[in-house]
Design a protein around this motif. Structure first.
Motif, PDB file in Angstrom:
ATOM      1  N   GLU A  99     -48.647  64.136  45.953  1.00  0.00           N
ATOM      2  CA  GLU A  99     -49.151  62.865  46.473  1.00  0.00           C
ATOM      3  C   GLU A  99     -48.266  61.704  46.000  1.00  0.00           C
ATOM      4  N   TYR A 100     -47.825  61.802  44.769  1.00  0.00           N
ATOM      5  CA  TYR A 100     -46.922  60.786  44.218  1.00  0.00           C
ATOM      6  C   TYR A 100     -45.613  60.745  45.009  1.00  0.00           C
ATOM      7  N   THR A 160     -49.881  68.119  32.528  1.00  0.00           N
ATOM      8  CA  THR A 160     -49.226  68.000  33.837  1.00  0.00           C
ATOM      9  C   THR A 160     -47.826  68.588  33.784  1.00  0.00           C
ATOM     10  N   ARG A 203     -54.770  70.878  40.743  1.00  0.00           N
ATOM     11  CA  ARG A 203     -54.914  69.424  40.807  1.00  0.00           C
ATOM     12  C   ARG A 203     -53.621  68.726  40.393  1.00  0.00           C
ATOM     13  N   ASP A 204     -52.967  69.217  39.338  1.00  0.00           N
ATOM     14  CA  ASP A 204     -51.722  68.600  38.872  1.00  0.00           C
ATOM     15  C   ASP A 204     -50.634  68.684  39.934  1.00  0.00           C
ATOM     16  N   TYR A 214     -51.031  68.999  43.272  1.00  0.00           N
ATOM     17  CA  TYR A 214     -51.358  68.158  44.423  1.00  0.00           C
ATOM     18  C   TYR A 214     -51.147  66.684  44.104  1.00  0.00           C
ATOM     19  N   GLN A 215     -51.461  66.276  42.878  1.00  0.00           N
ATOM     20  CA  GLN A 215     -51.249  64.872  42.495  1.00  0.00           C
ATOM     21  C   GLN A 215     -49.765  64.538  42.426  1.00  0.00           C
TER      22      GLN A 215
END
Length: 296
Positions: free
Chosen positions: A35-36, A74, A28-29, A31-32
């Motif tokens: 995305e950023y 993260t 998740r970290d 992919y986020q």
């Protein structure tokens, strides 16, 4: 990004023996973060990300109101990812090198007052089989400070009511003998002498606590039980199965127990883990003083 992330996740699954929750957090970290990069039109390739970009992302998370613990996790995820790329020869760049994690505010775990403990422990209806079992479990958790995983793993052999002791984690290196008080002994005696036999289907079953099907109780099952009694008790605190363990430790220290004994009963390998309860105890005393002293 997709291929690199999949390879990385496969790597940590096979070699790091991490829990599924931890692996999902890494995924998740990453992919986020990607995305950023997309949303902010940052055209650096993942293997050539600059340190400035990582720092900017940390600031972005901070402005979004993310907790220090989330930002620290993260950064740890990104650091592990780039260490993997370096080791595999997929990059020569580690943008997380020498970056410090944000300071995290240490939050004390929730602890019940003695009155709140009494309210919670008296909520089970002891005119029923389930209520007697639940009362025995809650009393035992508070009397010994054992973890829920240890509670549901107890067998009949682990309990000696005559000596007033239980043996926790018998099959591990963390085995310890913990005394139990008279109120807990009575609740266990009521459960064992009459009610457990009404739940157990297989007479050879040796689990101390069983569910309605006569099988070993699960963590999820116990979680549901304590949520029900918490709701009925109207206690304005977040109570988890671990709350009684924390309350056990703080109440012992409040009443003069030495730190080493509490450490041994809790099964902490390092006494520094137990010392948080000393700090909590001092904070509670300070809070009481400020509320009660007319010139505080």
């Amino acid at each position: 990004m997709e291929i690199l992330t999949r390879k990385f996740i496969d790597y940590i699954k096979c070699t790091r023996e991490l829990s599924e929750n931890t692996i999902e957090s890494y995924k998740r970290d990453l992919y986020q973060f990607n995305e950023y990069l997309i949303q902010n039109n940052i055209e650096e390739s993942l293997v050539n990300i600059s340190k400035t970009t990582v720092i900017t992302y940390m600031i972005y998370l901070q402005k979004k109101g993310r907790a220090g613990s989330t930002i620290a996790r993260t950064l740890a995820s990104l650091r592990t990812f780039y260490q993997y790329l370096l080791n595999e020869g997929l990059t020569r760049n580690d943008p997380t090198n020498n970056l410090k994690s944000p300071k995290q505010e240490k939050k004390f775990p929730s602890v019940l007052t003695l009155d709140e403990v009494n309210i919670l422990l008296n909520k089970p209806d002891i005119s029923t089989v389930k209520g007697v079992r639940d009362k025995a479990m809650l009393e035992l958790l508070y009397a010994t400070g054992i973890r829920v995983s240890e509670l549901i793993s107890l067998t009949l052999e682990d309990v000696d009511l005559n000596l007033g002791i239980i043996i926790s984690s018998r099959e591990s290196s963390n085995e310890r003998i913990i005394p139990i008080g008279k109120l807990c002994i009575k609740s266990l005696d009521d459960y064992l002498s009459i009610y457990r036999t009404k739940l157990v289907k297989d007479k050879k079953a040796d689990n101390l606590f069983v569910n309605y099907h006569g099988n070993k109780l699960t963590r999820q099952g116990f979680w549901k039980i304590i949520k029900t009694y918490t709701k009925n008790a109207n206690i304005e605190k977040r109570i988890t199965p671990h709350t009684l363990r924390h309350s056990f430790a703080v109440h012992l220290l409040e009443n003069g127990a030495d730190l080493k004994s509490v450490q041994e009963m809790l099964g902490h390998a390092d006494i520094s883990t137990t010392q948080i309860y000393t700090k909590m105890n001092k904070k509670r005393i300070n809070d009481v003083y400020k509320k009660a002293h007319p010139r505080a």
